[in-house]
Motif scaffolding. Sequence first.
Motif, mmCIF file in Angstrom:
data_model
loop_
_atom_site.group_PDB
_atom_site.id
_atom_site.type_symbol
_atom_site.label_atom_id
_atom_site.label_comp_id
_atom_site.label_asym_id
_atom_site.label_seq_id
_atom_site.Cartn_x
_atom_site.Cartn_y
_atom_site.Cartn_z
ATOM 1 N N LYS A 81 42.359 39.547 44.365
ATOM 2 C CA LYS A 81 41.256 39.363 45.319
ATOM 3 C C LYS A 81 41.036 37.877 45.606
ATOM 4 O O LYS A 81 40.804 37.481 46.750
ATOM 5 N N VAL A 82 41.125 37.046 44.570
ATOM 6 C CA VAL A 82 40.945 35.598 44.722
ATOM 7 C C VAL A 82 42.026 35.033 45.639
ATOM 8 O O VAL A 82 41.737 34.298 46.596
ATOM 9 N N VAL A 83 43.267 35.387 45.368
ATOM 10 C CA VAL A 83 44.384 34.867 46.166
ATOM 11 C C VAL A 83 44.288 35.363 47.608
ATOM 12 O O VAL A 83 44.449 34.585 48.549
ATOM 13 N N ARG A 84 44.001 36.633 47.792
ATOM 14 C CA ARG A 84 43.877 37.189 49.147
ATOM 15 C C ARG A 84 42.784 36.459 49.923
ATOM 16 O O ARG A 84 42.979 36.063 51.076
ATOM 17 N N ALA A 85 41.628 36.276 49.281
ATOM 18 C CA ALA A 85 40.511 35.592 49.947
ATOM 19 C C ALA A 85 40.883 34.147 50.291
ATOM 20 O O ALA A 85 40.542 33.651 51.366
ATOM 21 N N ALA A 86 41.596 33.475 49.391
ATOM 22 C CA ALA A 86 42.016 32.093 49.650
ATOM 23 C C ALA A 86 42.973 32.039 50.832
ATOM 24 O O ALA A 86 42.818 31.201 51.737
ATOM 25 N N LEU A 87 43.955 32.914 50.848
ATOM 26 C CA LEU A 87 44.934 32.923 51.930
ATOM 27 C C LEU A 87 44.299 33.244 53.279
ATOM 28 O O LEU A 87 44.719 32.714 54.309
ATOM 29 N N GLU A 88 43.266 34.074 53.272
ATOM 30 C CA GLU A 88 42.557 34.406 54.516
ATOM 31 C C GLU A 88 41.809 33.212 55.091
ATOM 32 O O GLU A 88 41.504 33.179 56.277
ATOM 33 N N GLN A 89 41.515 32.220 54.260
ATOM 34 C CA GLN A 89 40.770 31.036 54.713
ATOM 35 C C GLN A 89 41.667 29.961 55.317
ATOM 36 O O GLN A 89 41.189 29.063 56.005
ATOM 37 N N VAL A 90 42.979 30.033 55.045
ATOM 38 C CA VAL A 90 43.903 28.986 55.491
ATOM 39 C C VAL A 90 43.831 28.821 57.014
ATOM 40 O O VAL A 90 43.878 29.795 57.760
ATOM 41 N N GLY A 91 43.691 27.569 57.417
ATOM 42 C CA GLY A 91 43.629 27.228 58.840
ATOM 43 C C GLY A 91 42.224 27.221 59.412
ATOM 44 O O GLY A 91 42.013 26.740 60.524
ATOM 45 N N LYS A 92 41.264 27.721 58.665
ATOM 46 C CA LYS A 92 39.893 27.766 59.170
ATOM 47 C C LYS A 92 39.204 26.425 58.991
ATOM 48 O O LYS A 92 39.390 25.728 58.005
ATOM 49 N N ARG A 93 38.383 26.090 59.951
ATOM 50 C CA ARG A 93 37.518 24.911 59.865
ATOM 51 C C ARG A 93 36.207 25.370 59.239
ATOM 52 O O ARG A 93 35.653 26.393 59.627
ATOM 53 N N LYS A 94 35.737 24.632 58.240
ATOM 54 C CA LYS A 94 34.534 25.005 57.506
ATOM 55 C C LYS A 94 33.507 23.884 57.588
ATOM 56 O O LYS A 94 33.859 22.719 57.734
ATOM 57 N N GLN A 95 32.244 24.269 57.470
ATOM 58 C CA GLN A 95 31.187 23.263 57.342
ATOM 59 C C GLN A 95 31.444 22.488 56.061
ATOM 60 O O GLN A 95 31.888 23.052 55.063
ATOM 61 N N TYR A 96 31.179 21.192 56.080
ATOM 62 C CA TYR A 96 31.408 20.359 54.906
ATOM 63 C C TYR A 96 30.167 19.528 54.601
ATOM 64 O O TYR A 96 29.567 18.945 55.492
#
Length: 158
Positions: free
Chosen positions: A86-101
């Motif tokens: 679940k951790v890896v899947r969630a991380a991979l789903e975030q790749v390429g996304k711009r996030k608030q910082y």
Amino acid sequence: MPLEGVDPKDGDLIEFMRDLFQHWGIYVGGGRVVHLTGQEGFSCFSSAFASTAIVKMEPLETVAAGCIYKVNNKYDDKRRPLPQTKVVRAALEQVGKRKQYSVTSANCEHFVTELRYGESFSHQVDIAKTYFALGGLSFVLALGVMAAFSSLRNKQKQ
């Protein structure tokens, strides 16, 4: 340059030791790390003065950029990690996304703890806040002592 015994497993938190702070990523297998970073890709610190960052997947050694790094699942004794898949899947789903910082509320450590534990937090921010508060308190106390001595000296002169 890893520390002794670095053998990351999928979903592990990887801590990269920078000069003034730590950068964090999540190991996703195959020698790759997902991390929140600035446009330059070196670390979340490159986004410190920006309001957004990007999630990248890069080779572990690229993210390390010659710095020491280690597996550091230091919160596992206080919080239950989510299942590795679940951790890896969630991380991979975030790749390429711009996030608030935000250095204080949405940094690279917040990003990886959210993925691993389902809860966003940053120990290095908590430590910085404590030092800042203690420094401010020390300053106020020092001013108070100086004012008391000044007042005492003025009374002695009269």
